[in-house]
Design a protein around this motif. Sequence first.
Motif, mmCIF file in Angstrom:
data_model
loop_
_atom_site.group_PDB
_atom_site.id
_atom_site.type_symbol
_atom_site.label_atom_id
_atom_site.label_comp_id
_atom_site.label_asym_id
_atom_site.label_seq_id
_atom_site.Cartn_x
_atom_site.Cartn_y
_atom_site.Cartn_z
ATOM 1 N N TYR A 1 0.857 -1.185 0.000
ATOM 2 C CA TYR A 1 0.000 0.000 0.000
ATOM 3 C C TYR A 1 0.899 1.243 0.000
ATOM 4 O O TYR A 1 1.837 1.343 0.788
ATOM 5 C CB TYR A 1 -0.914 0.022 1.229
ATOM 6 N N PHE A 2 0.604 2.168 -0.913
ATOM 7 C CA PHE A 2 1.368 3.407 -1.023
ATOM 8 C C PHE A 2 0.581 4.546 -0.389
ATOM 9 O O PHE A 2 -0.649 4.634 -0.552
ATOM 10 C CB PHE A 2 1.630 3.747 -2.495
ATOM 11 N N LEU A 3 1.289 5.452 0.307
ATOM 12 C CA LEU A 3 0.639 6.653 0.817
ATOM 13 C C LEU A 3 1.674 7.756 1.008
ATOM 14 O O LEU A 3 2.833 7.477 1.345
ATOM 15 C CB LEU A 3 -0.113 6.388 2.124
ATOM 16 N N PRO A 4 1.281 9.013 0.779
ATOM 17 C CA PRO A 4 2.201 10.145 1.000
ATOM 18 C C PRO A 4 2.138 10.603 2.451
ATOM 19 O O PRO A 4 1.069 10.612 3.072
ATOM 20 C CB PRO A 4 1.658 11.212 0.050
ATOM 21 N N VAL A 5 3.290 10.978 3.022
ATOM 22 C CA VAL A 5 3.341 11.452 4.413
ATOM 23 C C VAL A 5 4.385 12.556 4.530
ATOM 24 O O VAL A 5 5.204 12.766 3.623
ATOM 25 C CB VAL A 5 3.703 10.323 5.413
ATOM 26 N N SER A 6 4.326 13.239 5.651
ATOM 27 C CA SER A 6 5.387 14.164 6.050
ATOM 28 C C SER A 6 5.729 13.841 7.494
ATOM 29 O O SER A 6 4.942 14.122 8.410
ATOM 30 C CB SER A 6 4.933 15.622 5.917
ATOM 31 N N GLY A 7 6.892 13.218 7.711
ATOM 32 C CA GLY A 7 7.264 12.800 9.050
ATOM 33 C C GLY A 7 7.511 13.953 9.988
ATOM 34 O O GLY A 7 7.226 13.863 11.184
ATOM 35 N N PHE A 8 8.018 15.086 9.477
ATOM 36 C CA PHE A 8 8.351 16.213 10.355
ATOM 37 C C PHE A 8 7.107 16.969 10.807
ATOM 38 O O PHE A 8 6.959 17.304 11.973
ATOM 39 C CB PHE A 8 9.326 17.156 9.648
ATOM 40 N N PRO B 1 -5.733 12.152 8.666
ATOM 41 C CA PRO B 1 -5.566 12.280 7.211
ATOM 42 C C PRO B 1 -5.111 13.678 6.825
ATOM 43 O O PRO B 1 -5.445 14.673 7.472
ATOM 44 C CB PRO B 1 -6.966 11.970 6.663
ATOM 45 N N VAL B 2 -4.326 13.746 5.767
ATOM 46 C CA VAL B 2 -3.746 15.011 5.334
ATOM 47 C C VAL B 2 -4.841 15.984 4.907
ATOM 48 O O VAL B 2 -5.905 15.581 4.402
ATOM 49 C CB VAL B 2 -2.740 14.749 4.185
ATOM 50 N N ASP B 3 -4.592 17.263 5.132
ATOM 51 C CA ASP B 3 -5.537 18.319 4.768
ATOM 52 C C ASP B 3 -5.736 18.318 3.254
ATOM 53 O O ASP B 3 -4.760 18.359 2.484
ATOM 54 C CB ASP B 3 -4.966 19.669 5.229
ATOM 55 N N PRO B 4 -6.977 18.276 2.775
ATOM 56 C CA PRO B 4 -7.222 18.286 1.316
ATOM 57 C C PRO B 4 -6.654 19.518 0.630
ATOM 58 O O PRO B 4 -6.386 19.484 -0.577
ATOM 59 C CB PRO B 4 -8.750 18.250 1.220
ATOM 60 N N LYS B 5 -6.435 20.609 1.367
ATOM 61 C CA LYS B 5 -5.859 21.798 0.750
ATOM 62 C C LYS B 5 -4.399 21.557 0.369
ATOM 63 O O LYS B 5 -3.899 22.119 -0.601
ATOM 64 C CB LYS B 5 -5.956 22.981 1.709
ATOM 65 N N LEU B 6 -3.696 20.726 1.189
ATOM 66 C CA LEU B 6 -2.305 20.416 0.886
ATOM 67 C C LEU B 6 -2.190 19.308 -0.146
ATOM 68 O O LEU B 6 -1.281 19.322 -0.984
ATOM 69 C CB LEU B 6 -1.564 19.981 2.165
ATOM 70 N N CYS B 7 -3.094 18.333 -0.054
ATOM 71 C CA CYS B 7 -3.004 17.172 -0.937
ATOM 72 C C CYS B 7 -4.395 16.830 -1.454
ATOM 73 O O CYS B 7 -5.050 15.888 -0.951
ATOM 74 C CB CYS B 7 -2.395 15.995 -0.171
ATOM 75 N N PRO B 8 -4.877 17.549 -2.436
ATOM 76 C CA PRO B 8 -6.238 17.303 -2.934
ATOM 77 C C PRO B 8 -6.380 15.990 -3.694
ATOM 78 O O PRO B 8 -7.498 15.508 -3.880
ATOM 79 C CB PRO B 8 -6.493 18.510 -3.845
ATOM 80 N N TYR C 1 -5.132 12.951 -2.860
ATOM 81 C CA TYR C 1 -5.117 11.714 -2.056
ATOM 82 C C TYR C 1 -6.311 11.719 -1.098
ATOM 83 O O TYR C 1 -6.475 12.628 -0.290
ATOM 84 C CB TYR C 1 -3.810 11.605 -1.265
ATOM 85 N N GLY C 2 -7.105 10.689 -1.192
ATOM 86 C CA GLY C 2 -8.280 10.606 -0.320
ATOM 87 C C GLY C 2 -8.311 9.352 0.533
ATOM 88 O O GLY C 2 -9.364 8.997 1.079
ATOM 89 N N GLY C 3 -7.176 8.672 0.665
ATOM 90 C CA GLY C 3 -7.137 7.430 1.437
ATOM 91 C C GLY C 3 -6.926 7.657 2.932
ATOM 92 O O GLY C 3 -6.894 8.799 3.410
ATOM 93 N N PRO C 4 -6.784 6.581 3.694
ATOM 94 C CA PRO C 4 -6.608 6.697 5.147
ATOM 95 C C PRO C 4 -5.198 7.156 5.508
ATOM 96 O O PRO C 4 -4.271 7.089 4.690
ATOM 97 C CB PRO C 4 -6.871 5.270 5.643
ATOM 98 N N SER C 5 -5.038 7.601 6.749
ATOM 99 C CA SER C 5 -3.704 7.934 7.250
ATOM 100 C C SER C 5 -2.963 6.637 7.585
ATOM 101 O O SER C 5 -3.518 5.536 7.521
ATOM 102 C CB SER C 5 -3.814 8.817 8.494
ATOM 103 N N LEU C 6 -1.696 6.779 7.977
ATOM 104 C CA LEU C 6 -0.868 5.598 8.257
ATOM 105 C C LEU C 6 -1.443 4.774 9.405
ATOM 106 O O LEU C 6 -1.597 3.548 9.285
ATOM 107 C CB LEU C 6 0.563 6.036 8.578
ATOM 108 N N LEU C 7 -1.770 5.422 10.525
ATOM 109 C CA LEU C 7 -2.295 4.684 11.668
ATOM 110 C C LEU C 7 -3.685 4.124 11.385
ATOM 111 O O LEU C 7 -4.032 3.036 11.869
ATOM 112 C CB LEU C 7 -2.327 5.571 12.917
#
Length: 583
Positions: free
Chosen positions: A323-330, A338-345, A347-353
Amino acid sequence: MPLNPGSSAFNPGAFTFVPGQAFPAAAAEPAPAPEAAPDQPKPPAAPVAAEQESWEEEANTDVGKEAAAVEAVTEKAAELAVEEEEAIDENDPELKAELEKMKAEGLLEDDELEEIKTGKSAPIQKADPKTLKRHINLVFVGHVDAGKSTISGHIMYLSGMVDERTMEKYEREAKAKHRESWKFAWCMDTTDEERAKGKTQECGRGVFETSAKNYTILDAPGHKNFVPHMIGGASQADVAVLVISVRKGEFEAGFDRGGQSREHAVLAKTAGVKTLIVAINKMDDPSVCLEGGIWDEERYNEVKSILEPFLKQTGFNLKQDVYFLPVSGFTGANLKIPVDPKLCPWYGGPSLLEYLDGLEPSQRFFDMPLRFPIADKYKDMGTCVMGKLESGTIKTGETLVVLPNKTQVQVEQIFIDHKDGAVELDEALPGDNIKMKLKGVEEENLRLGFILCRKESMCRPCRWFDCTVQILDYPTIICAGYSCVLHIHSAIEECTFFKLMGILDKKTRTIKDKNPKFCKQGDSVVVRMKMHRPVCVEKYKDFSQMGRFMLRDQGNTIGIGIINELKWPEDKKKSDEGGAAGN
């Protein structure tokens, strides 16, 4: 004439040494007594034994006096301690102010503060493993500086395992060294050397809990010099998170020849990891961000398209296992929330946890014989071992056997890491990452890779086995007699290619070339392997976790393999002798 004119003449009967009799104490010379009249009889001389005690009695007397003195001091100290304890008042404003000051400086934790007030230490909790949440062992792998420790530490912070005060302390210390971005990594990198260089050297360990599961984090080192530690962490994991830096230049360095992204993916698969999560990190980096801080979908898809065919070739099922997903560790974006849609419109999948909570636990082997490879050992009021319970169950108080040295031990205590600290168990279940205190063996008599079994179902140590090896990366040819290092479960032992038995056809998987003189990179070869020391292994078809291995030489992973048959030459020798005797 005597040397000293004032001295008395030599008297040989003045003192005679008798064993058990003390030397006479030196005393001042008495004044000469007046001579008695000739008609008066002299008083009888007192015997020496009546005046002097033996050295034994004198010593006993001294010891008795010392013991009495020590007892008196101990009683007095106890009385003073009781008085002092009675004198402590929880409502004393000066005491409360001092304790609060120590707590603010980070010198006292809440549980320690409670211990000071009550005067009693908190007992270790006991728990029923059936009432605990489902447990998953999670390992973070990837190239050096990809952000593994930062993501691990940020997850610990977001889940409440690292409090705000400790985080502020890490931030101040990192800022003092001009390494502000390392503050989350310091939650996992605890040694001074790791923090000074910014490189994880040993497999970090942490615990956190969500509403659905209990997790053990294993933060593997990314540098190629510490790959053996990475293998040890991956061998204990159920799920691997492959952290990929999307920053331009870093991804290419990690994925090209010699990069650790490729090697870690292969090692994780060989170590038994079933599910792989590819966390494409540093999406907020200025080198890949669009205007307004928007995450770049084009760069994300570019990295994904390069990784997919490689992971498929490695053996992962892209639809079920990856499973692939974008993250920002810092910044923590898309880790817990889940990432803010304004930053990443896009991607609509779940967060890592969220994705981890939705995973089904891997298969647990309850009905198989007990197998517990020792992954770590240390002394703590006795001999303690750590590792993942691969199969079977262990109960407190039962007697087990350590192989291959066949030492009987007793399990005194079993612990499992929990968000509230170590929790004591009466029984450990398959898949649990546990610590055990053993009785009957010293820590120096154990090695990593030793196995704990029951006496009735022991794993027989072996030095010879037939295996299938895939040669991944080797610059020249390999012939019989070649030696390298073999990693299997938590064991690291030296081995030798004793005989090349055949090279397999890549399509039919049958032997096309029997007894070849050499093999090379890209070949699948059947080898008779000789171990320099006995190891506890199983056939791959019987128990896959203890039947697959990795081969390394000069800091590189040269091949992976599985065990087909175990060989014991002593059995053949006995059968030959029995046949000769029968004839």
